[in-house]
Design a protein around this motif. Sequence first.
Motif, PDB file in Angstrom:
ATOM      1  N   ALA A 105      97.628  -1.954  35.367  1.00 19.34           N
ATOM      2  CA  ALA A 105      97.395  -1.340  36.686  1.00 19.34           C
ATOM      3  C   ALA A 105      96.726  -2.305  37.667  1.00 19.34           C
ATOM      4  N   VAL A 106      96.129  -3.366  37.139  1.00 17.15           N
ATOM      5  CA  VAL A 106      95.418  -4.325  37.990  1.00 17.15           C
ATOM      6  C   VAL A 106      95.956  -5.723  37.704  1.00 17.15           C
ATOM      7  N   GLN A 107      96.309  -6.428  38.754  1.00 12.86           N
ATOM      8  CA  GLN A 107      96.735  -7.830  38.601  1.00 12.86           C
ATOM      9  C   GLN A 107      95.706  -8.744  39.266  1.00 12.86           C
ATOM     10  N   LEU A 108      95.269  -9.718  38.515  1.00 16.12           N
ATOM     11  CA  LEU A 108      94.264 -10.645  39.060  1.00 16.12           C
ATOM     12  C   LEU A 108      94.881 -12.007  39.398  1.00 16.12           C
ATOM     13  N   ASP A 109      96.206 -12.101  39.323  1.00 21.56           N
ATOM     14  CA  ASP A 109      96.835 -13.423  39.427  1.00 21.56           C
ATOM     15  C   ASP A 109      96.769 -14.021  40.831  1.00 21.56           C
ATOM     16  N   GLN A 110      96.431 -13.203  41.845  1.00 19.21           N
ATOM     17  CA  GLN A 110      96.334 -13.760  43.201  1.00 19.21           C
ATOM     18  C   GLN A 110      94.918 -13.639  43.750  1.00 19.21           C
ATOM     19  N   LEU A 111      93.986 -13.470  42.825  1.00 12.98           N
ATOM     20  CA  LEU A 111      92.587 -13.305  43.212  1.00 12.98           C
ATOM     21  C   LEU A 111      92.057 -14.589  43.851  1.00 12.98           C
ATOM     22  N   ARG A 112      91.352 -14.458  44.956  1.00 12.99           N
ATOM     23  CA  ARG A 112      90.768 -15.628  45.622  1.00 12.99           C
ATOM     24  C   ARG A 112      89.251 -15.694  45.449  1.00 12.99           C
ATOM     25  N   PHE A 113      88.638 -14.519  45.253  1.00 12.95           N
ATOM     26  CA  PHE A 113      87.181 -14.472  45.127  1.00 12.95           C
ATOM     27  C   PHE A 113      86.762 -13.516  44.018  1.00 12.95           C
ATOM     28  N   VAL A 114      85.835 -13.972  43.172  1.00 14.55           N
ATOM     29  CA  VAL A 114      85.201 -13.074  42.207  1.00 14.55           C
ATOM     30  C   VAL A 114      83.694 -13.140  42.457  1.00 14.55           C
ATOM     31  N   ILE A 115      83.087 -11.979  42.637  1.00 18.30           N
ATOM     32  CA  ILE A 115      81.637 -11.930  42.821  1.00 18.30           C
ATOM     33  C   ILE A 115      81.035 -11.238  41.616  1.00 18.30           C
ATOM     34  N   LEU A 116      80.103 -11.893  40.968  1.00 21.78           N
ATOM     35  CA  LEU A 116      79.379 -11.292  39.842  1.00 21.78           C
ATOM     36  C   LEU A 116      78.012 -10.881  40.385  1.00 21.78           C
ATOM     37  N   ASP A 117      77.795  -9.575  40.527  1.00 23.74           N
ATOM     38  CA  ASP A 117      76.512  -9.124  41.069  1.00 23.74           C
ATOM     39  C   ASP A 117      75.630  -8.638  39.929  1.00 23.74           C
ATOM     40  N   GLU A 118      74.333  -8.982  39.995  1.00 25.43           N
ATOM     41  CA  GLU A 118      73.403  -8.657  38.900  1.00 25.43           C
ATOM     42  C   GLU A 118      73.989  -9.178  37.583  1.00 25.43           C
ATOM     43  N   ALA A 119      74.368 -10.445  37.598  1.00 23.24           N
ATOM     44  CA  ALA A 119      75.072 -11.034  36.453  1.00 23.24           C
ATOM     45  C   ALA A 119      74.259 -10.962  35.164  1.00 23.24           C
ATOM     46  N   ASP A 120      72.950 -11.185  35.261  1.00 22.79           N
ATOM     47  CA  ASP A 120      72.114 -11.115  34.053  1.00 22.79           C
ATOM     48  C   ASP A 120      72.143  -9.710  33.447  1.00 22.79           C
TER      49      ASP A 120
END
Length: 224
Positions: A146-161
Amino acid sequence: GYFSFLNNFSHLVLSDPLLKTIEALGFDTPSEIQQQAIPQLLRGDRDFIGLAQTGTGKTAAFGLPLLQQIDPEQAHTQALILAPTRELGQQIAQQMELFSKHISGIRMLAVYGGASIQTQLRTLRKPVHLLIATPGRLIDLMERGAVQLDQLRFVILDEADEMLNFGFKEDIDRILRDSPDSKRTWLFSATLSADLKHIVDSFMDDPFEVRLSRSNKANVNIEH
């Protein structure tokens, strides 16, 4: 008044629709993380690490530059914001809705566990430009196609820890592996643990780093 506002936020080279929103929301002076992150993130050409506590205004610090770089004409998922909990995901989604008030055509969706996956699958039949997700539910949706990440330009990891504390390390590894090498990764965390350093070393390329001094107490004089 309007003048001092312009001096404060407009030098961050945000677009008119975003400046209009910021003014309407009554943001007066950018917080320290906003001042340091926004100009850097607007350039969109480097990975980024922001070490900042919760409550320092970081959703706007990454949200505003992110919205400015999403192209509503391109009908695919361009940006992904990962958050550790459903509550934080919902909070980010609400703020992003507010920030995008004067930008037309950006479709966003927040997906997380504890909500009907059928509803999320239905909504995802139409392309979503910006996805806000908890790692577990995102993997679930990826596995269902249902989700394709193949054209993703930005990934934000918030509260990564926090995401690592909740046991999402493998999920995050997989998401970062399955998305394009060309993407930009923006990581926000209160601390930089050994596990987090592993993610940085494995998936990030020469990141620009902003560290807020500990003495910079969150929420002392920030209204928003």
